[in-house]
Design a protein around this motif. Sequence first.
Motif, PDB file in Angstrom:
ATOM      1  N   TYR A  92       0.837  -1.201   0.000  1.00  0.00           N
ATOM      2  CA  TYR A  92       0.000   0.000   0.000  1.00  0.00           C
ATOM      3  C   TYR A  92       0.867   1.244   0.000  1.00  0.00           C
ATOM      4  N   TRP A  93       1.881   1.233   0.849  1.00  0.00           N
ATOM      5  CA  TRP A  93       2.731   2.424   0.976  1.00  0.00           C
ATOM      6  C   TRP A  93       3.510   2.699  -0.300  1.00  0.00           C
ATOM      7  N   ASP A  94       3.944   1.651  -0.965  1.00  0.00           N
ATOM      8  CA  ASP A  94       4.633   1.822  -2.244  1.00  0.00           C
ATOM      9  C   ASP A  94       3.702   2.463  -3.272  1.00  0.00           C
ATOM     10  N   HIS A  95       2.418   2.096  -3.200  1.00  0.00           N
ATOM     11  CA  HIS A  95       1.450   2.693  -4.127  1.00  0.00           C
ATOM     12  C   HIS A  95       1.258   4.173  -3.819  1.00  0.00           C
ATOM     13  N   VAL A  96       1.188   4.527  -2.542  1.00  0.00           N
ATOM     14  CA  VAL A  96       1.066   5.933  -2.150  1.00  0.00           C
ATOM     15  C   VAL A  96       2.273   6.720  -2.648  1.00  0.00           C
ATOM     16  N   SER A  97       3.458   6.161  -2.449  1.00  0.00           N
ATOM     17  CA  SER A  97       4.686   6.846  -2.870  1.00  0.00           C
ATOM     18  C   SER A  97       4.751   7.024  -4.381  1.00  0.00           C
ATOM     19  N   ALA A  98       4.264   6.028  -5.110  1.00  0.00           N
ATOM     20  CA  ALA A  98       4.329   6.072  -6.570  1.00  0.00           C
ATOM     21  C   ALA A  98       3.214   6.920  -7.180  1.00  0.00           C
ATOM     22  N   ASP A 165      -5.897   6.243   6.647  1.00  0.00           N
ATOM     23  CA  ASP A 165      -6.327   7.536   6.112  1.00  0.00           C
ATOM     24  C   ASP A 165      -5.483   8.669   6.698  1.00  0.00           C
ATOM     25  N   GLY A 166      -5.324   8.669   8.013  1.00  0.00           N
ATOM     26  CA  GLY A 166      -4.532   9.709   8.661  1.00  0.00           C
ATOM     27  C   GLY A 166      -3.056   9.630   8.305  1.00  0.00           C
ATOM     28  N   LEU A 167      -2.548   8.424   8.249  1.00  0.00           N
ATOM     29  CA  LEU A 167      -1.132   8.232   7.927  1.00  0.00           C
ATOM     30  C   LEU A 167      -0.821   8.691   6.505  1.00  0.00           C
ATOM     31  N   THR A 168      -1.721   8.389   5.581  1.00  0.00           N
ATOM     32  CA  THR A 168      -1.525   8.796   4.194  1.00  0.00           C
ATOM     33  C   THR A 168      -1.528  10.310   4.064  1.00  0.00           C
ATOM     34  N   LEU A 169      -2.468  10.965   4.737  1.00  0.00           N
ATOM     35  CA  LEU A 169      -2.529  12.417   4.673  1.00  0.00           C
ATOM     36  C   LEU A 169      -1.273  13.037   5.273  1.00  0.00           C
ATOM     37  N   ASN A 170      -0.774  12.463   6.367  1.00  0.00           N
ATOM     38  CA  ASN A 170       0.482  12.944   6.961  1.00  0.00           C
ATOM     39  C   ASN A 170       1.619  12.864   5.956  1.00  0.00           C
ATOM     40  N   PHE A 171       1.702  11.752   5.249  1.00  0.00           N
ATOM     41  CA  PHE A 171       2.756  11.578   4.257  1.00  0.00           C
ATOM     42  C   PHE A 171       2.630  12.597   3.126  1.00  0.00           C
ATOM     43  N   LEU A 172       1.405  12.811   2.650  1.00  0.00           N
ATOM     44  CA  LEU A 172       1.187  13.743   1.549  1.00  0.00           C
ATOM     45  C   LEU A 172       1.536  15.175   1.940  1.00  0.00           C
ATOM     46  N   VAL A 173       1.348  15.505   3.219  1.00  0.00           N
ATOM     47  CA  VAL A 173       1.660  16.851   3.700  1.00  0.00           C
ATOM     48  C   VAL A 173       3.148  17.009   4.028  1.00  0.00           C
ATOM     49  N   LEU A 174       3.708  16.024   4.735  1.00  0.00           N
ATOM     50  CA  LEU A 174       5.076  16.144   5.243  1.00  0.00           C
ATOM     51  C   LEU A 174       6.134  15.630   4.281  1.00  0.00           C
TER      52      LEU A 174
END
Length: 206
Positions: A92-98, A165-174
Amino acid sequence: MARMPSAERRRQLTEAAIRAMTRDGVAKTTTRSIAAEAGVSLSVFHYCFDSKQALVESVITTITDHYVTVVKDAIRPRPTLRETVRAGFQAYWDHVSAHPGEHLLTYELTQYALHQPGFEHLARRQYELYSETYGELIDQLRHSMDFELRVPVPVLARYLAAMTDGLTLNFLVLGDDAVWADVLDTIVDHVAGLVRDEDEARPDVR
């Protein structure tokens, strides 16, 4: 123009909508711009989708399917449950990063639906879909690895949906940072700790 099955045409238009919305924003994306992105006439769009609500729902479902497919493949049984769960979160995290723009779009879709009269139910459906998806993934793991949980599946599914959901938003912001690997490890440890051990599962016969 070659004729295409309606289901395939809907998929084509939905993917075009995702590209257009990611690039231009939900509010600025029109049915005309989506049709142009897909290379079809506006009449084809209206044949496949009778409303923008139907399109938005298709976009939400399709984005979720994009990463769920990856995660389902990643959580094939490994030597330990922890390794299996970790592989799923990593996929999942690799997909968020990509695909950060695609994941950012999910938050914009939520805000759009909540503020657009008549669209509010789509935001609710979006988050129900997240929980349902986690429930399916948990059941897939339970059936393949045969374990019991200390909490009901719906509770864990909603918890994981909210946490992701919260973790993904944190990544997108930070942005990208080495700390995310440690955060994922912490989440995995917590999830693995919610599995009943053999002594708990065994009935007391004294």
